[in-house]
Design a protein around this motif. Structure first.
Motif, PDB file in Angstrom:
ATOM      1  N   PRO A 131      44.950  27.251  31.245  1.00  0.00           N
ATOM      2  CA  PRO A 131      44.002  28.170  31.904  1.00  0.00           C
ATOM      3  C   PRO A 131      43.561  27.708  33.294  1.00  0.00           C
ATOM      4  N   MET A 150      49.245  34.354  38.249  1.00  0.00           N
ATOM      5  CA  MET A 150      47.960  33.819  37.822  1.00  0.00           C
ATOM      6  C   MET A 150      47.481  32.898  38.941  1.00  0.00           C
ATOM      7  N   ASN A 155      44.790  30.756  40.031  1.00  0.00           N
ATOM      8  CA  ASN A 155      43.611  29.914  40.005  1.00  0.00           C
ATOM      9  C   ASN A 155      43.484  29.365  41.423  1.00  0.00           C
ATOM     10  N   THR A 160      39.865  40.524  39.015  1.00  0.00           N
ATOM     11  CA  THR A 160      38.971  39.447  39.415  1.00  0.00           C
ATOM     12  C   THR A 160      37.540  39.960  39.404  1.00  0.00           C
ATOM     13  N   PRO A 216      39.010  33.117  39.982  1.00  0.00           N
ATOM     14  CA  PRO A 216      40.453  33.313  39.800  1.00  0.00           C
ATOM     15  C   PRO A 216      40.820  34.792  39.926  1.00  0.00           C
ATOM     16  N   MET A 261      44.129  37.500  38.718  1.00  0.00           N
ATOM     17  CA  MET A 261      45.396  37.677  38.000  1.00  0.00           C
ATOM     18  C   MET A 261      46.026  39.003  38.427  1.00  0.00           C
ATOM     19  N   LEU A 311      40.276  37.307  32.083  1.00  0.00           N
ATOM     20  CA  LEU A 311      41.676  37.404  32.491  1.00  0.00           C
ATOM     21  C   LEU A 311      42.527  36.757  31.410  1.00  0.00           C
ATOM     22  N   TYR A 320      46.058  35.887  29.831  1.00  0.00           N
ATOM     23  CA  TYR A 320      47.497  35.714  30.022  1.00  0.00           C
ATOM     24  C   TYR A 320      48.114  35.377  28.673  1.00  0.00           C
ATOM     25  N   SER A 372      33.607  34.764  35.390  1.00  0.00           N
ATOM     26  CA  SER A 372      34.887  35.111  34.759  1.00  0.00           C
ATOM     27  C   SER A 372      35.380  33.955  33.910  1.00  0.00           C
ATOM     28  N   THR A 373      36.418  34.248  33.142  1.00  0.00           N
ATOM     29  CA  THR A 373      37.099  33.206  32.379  1.00  0.00           C
ATOM     30  C   THR A 373      38.587  33.512  32.352  1.00  0.00           C
ATOM     31  N   THR A 374      39.397  32.471  32.513  1.00  0.00           N
ATOM     32  CA  THR A 374      40.841  32.612  32.360  1.00  0.00           C
ATOM     33  C   THR A 374      41.212  32.152  30.955  1.00  0.00           C
TER      34      THR A 374
END
Length: 619
Positions: free
Chosen positions: A136, A148, A150, A180, A206, A208, A267, A269, A290-292
């Motif tokens: 992540p 992606m 970051n 985003t 981040p 995406m 986000l 993936y 946010s969070t990936t």
């Protein structure tokens, strides 16, 4: 009449002067920002071109850095390893001398002439066997399909200019949309423009890019975006949104009046690891808005939703700490020479505790399930060094032997938070708990004001009770193991033996599945092993070679997918096995029955503490 003309002239000159001031201000603002241009249309050997335009440099040399480490990862990952061919140019396009000083640092000479730097960024997902970057926090470059981004891995900072605003222009195919929490100020379908007040804000945002697959909904004034990249189209944003909305609504209800962001992006993936080299560090990384998230695409949708409930909720609760409540080490984070805070027990431990407590508080799991989770954390924590002071481990987490104990922040860290919660509940007769403490700390400090590491325990003691301060000094700063049964007993909960669900491939707390031969990669039910009731009922025997489950082939290469699939099974699910026995292939069909085993755990037994326990779990 003359007076009137004079006034007109004065007005005219004032207008011209104000106009000039405005023009100069705009020019100065452009000079005092860093512009970044990223082109996602032209991919060279799986790499993306980045161009950075600095303001006027007044020194003879300037240094450009890519982060060694970023907030929330607690490991030195050296993102500069993925930067190739960094060059510097003057305004006429002439090259300037660039010296690479170390893995993440480049010094540019004759810097007063510097007009721009350019470099190529390689991604991390398809080469994860070559590094230890948590997925992540990593990057993906898949031309025309997914990026992606970051931002810490694509964009760096100049020494002495890290507090300047950033303007980032991203050129991309019209078929891809950038998910985003930032606001795109460019109306074009092929170019996005984002601005941030400083580098730290850019790092926390981040992006995406993928074919648009997203949903939006609002919870208590917060706009939430769920964006998904599923390479084979197995999962859509729409398919997981109901569970996500239920979860995030429950989180907001739990937090109550706690201040939070107005916009939050998830986000997601989904890794195609079953078919190609791809991300395999499953989990999530938090940011203020946010969070990936990285998860395997082959995971069944129901199990994915369950995993997201735990993973995303943990990351979301980071808006409490460290994103709102944090030390000066976090506020002024050094991306290349970091000094770590002593208080991972709070940043990760309180967050992980909230991610479990809110679920029982809001009725998403039962009281028994909550005790099982805490019991599991106790068992896991005891496999690590139970006498290592948590403050020492936190401050030294980047080096051995402390880094080897890092995972304990999610186990013992959550248990520390639980015991503090129990102590406050008991002392306040159920009226307050650790959430109340965090609300008071946020009012004392907050996003703009950091605390000194050495002062936090005294402040918590001031806001709560002397017994809480004693707990912190004894069990968090000291080497003494926590007597968990003592704290559970305060809430009328005691240790006992109970039936707990396990896995179809486990019996007597030991796996019954192994690899028969690494060269053939075949999976086998361990010869001579005693099997659980479910396996006996469906007809599986020790020594059977396991070929397929529910028409999906499994071997050593995708055994993790098999384990995750089995974890998602429920009583009553139809199931089929293809096995090889004595050289013959057999199909065994039946209905899933999740086995149970006797295990030590906790349960409420003292009715006199029922009201206090309800305040703890439901208040």
């Amino acid at each position: 009449m003359k007076l009137r003309v004079l006034n007109i002239k004065i007005f005219y000159f004032l207008a011209v002067a104000m106009s000039m001031i405005s023009i100069n201000a705009n020019a100065q603002s452009k000079e005092k920002q860093i512009q970044v241009d990223i082109d996602l249309n032209v991919i060279k050997e799986d790499k993306v071109l980045v161009t950075v335009t600095p303001p006027k440099i007044t020194s003879n040399e300037v240094t450009y850095h890519i982060p060694k480490i970023i907030p929330g990862t607690y490991s030195e990952d050296d993102y500069g390893k993925f930067i190739d061919n960094l060059k510097a140019f003057d305004a006429k396009g002439n090259p300037l001398i660039v010296a690479k000083m170390e893995e993440n640092t480049w010094t540019i000479r004759d810097a007063k002439k510097l007009s721009k730097i350019t470099y190529l960024v390689n991604d991390t997902y398809d080469i994860e066997d070559e590094h230890d970057i948590f997925s992540p926090a990593g990057t993906n470059i898949e031309e025309g399909k997914n990026f992606m981004i970051n931002t810490h891995a694509f964009v760096g900072y100049f020494s002495g200019l890290i507090e300047l605003p950033y303007k980032v222009n991203i050129t991309h195919p019209a078929t891809l949309w950038g998910a985003t929490a930032m606001i795109d100020t460019n109306a074009s379908d092929t170019k996005d423009t984002f601005t941030t007040s400083r580098y730290a804000e850019l790092v926390e945002n981040p992006i995406m890019y993928a074919k648009p697959d997203y949903t939006t909904f609002t919870v208590d004034g917060m706009e939430i975006i769920i964006a998904v990249y599923s390479p084979n189209g197995l999962i859509t944003a729409q398919s997981i949104t109901p569970e996500m909305k239920t979860m995030m609504t429950a989180q907001k209800n739990f937090l109550g009046k706690f201040n939070s962001t107005k916009k939050y992006a998830v986000l997601l993936y989904l890794s195609d690891i079953a078919n190609r080299p791809d991300a395999k560090g499953f989990g999530a990384l938090e940011h203020p808005t946010s969070t990936t998230v990285v998860m395997p695409e082959m995971m069944p949708k129901e199990q994915l939703a369950e995993q997201l409930k735990d993973v995303v909720s943990h990351e979301f609760f980071h808006i409490v700490t460290p994103l709102t409540i944090h030390s000066k080490e976090i506020q002024n984070f050094d991306y290349n020479s970091p000094k770590m805070s002593q208080h991972l027990w709070m940043y990760e431990g309180v967050t992980e505790y909230f991610a479990n407590l809110f679920q029982v508080n809001q009725g998403l799991i039962t009281e028994t399930e909550f005790y099982q989770r805490m019991s599991g954390k106790i068992a896991n924590s005891l496999t690590m060094d139970d006498t290592m002071p948590f403050t020492k481990m936190s401050a030294e987490v980047l080096k051995k032997p402390y880094k080897d104990q890092y995972l304990n922040v999610y186990e013992k860290g959550a248990l520390i938070a639980m015991c503090i919660d129990i102590e406050i509940r008991e002392r306040s007769n159920g009226q307050r708990g650790i959430l109340d403490l965090m609300q008071k700390l946020s009012q004392e400090y907050g996003t703009k004001k950091a605390f000194d590491d050495k002062d936090l325990f005294a402040k918590i003691t001031q806001l709560t009770y002397p017994e809480v301060g004693q707990f912190l000094n004894t069990y968090v700063a000291g080497p003494t193991p926590i007597p968990y049964e003592k704290y559970f007993a305060k809430m009328g909960v005691t240790k006992g033996t109970m039936e707990v669900p396990t896995n179809i491939f486990i019996h007597n707390q030991a796996p019954v599945l192994t690899v028969m031969d690494p060269t053939t990669k075949e999976l086998i039910i361990i010869p001579g092993a005693e099997l659980n009731e479910f396996m006996n009922t469906i007809g599986i025997k020790a020594g059977d070679v396991l070929l397929e489950v529910n028409q999906v082939k499994y071997n050593l290469d995708n055994v993790n997918d098999l384990i995750m699939m089995s974890m998602g099974l429920k009583d009553g699910d139809p199931i089929s096995f293809k096995v090889k026995r004595d050289g013959k292939e057999l199909i065994l069909k039946g209905t899933t029955k999740i086995p149970t085993e006797h295990a030590e755990g906790y349960q409420a037994t003292d009715a006199s503490k029922a009201k206090l326990k309800e305040a703890w779990l439901k208040g």
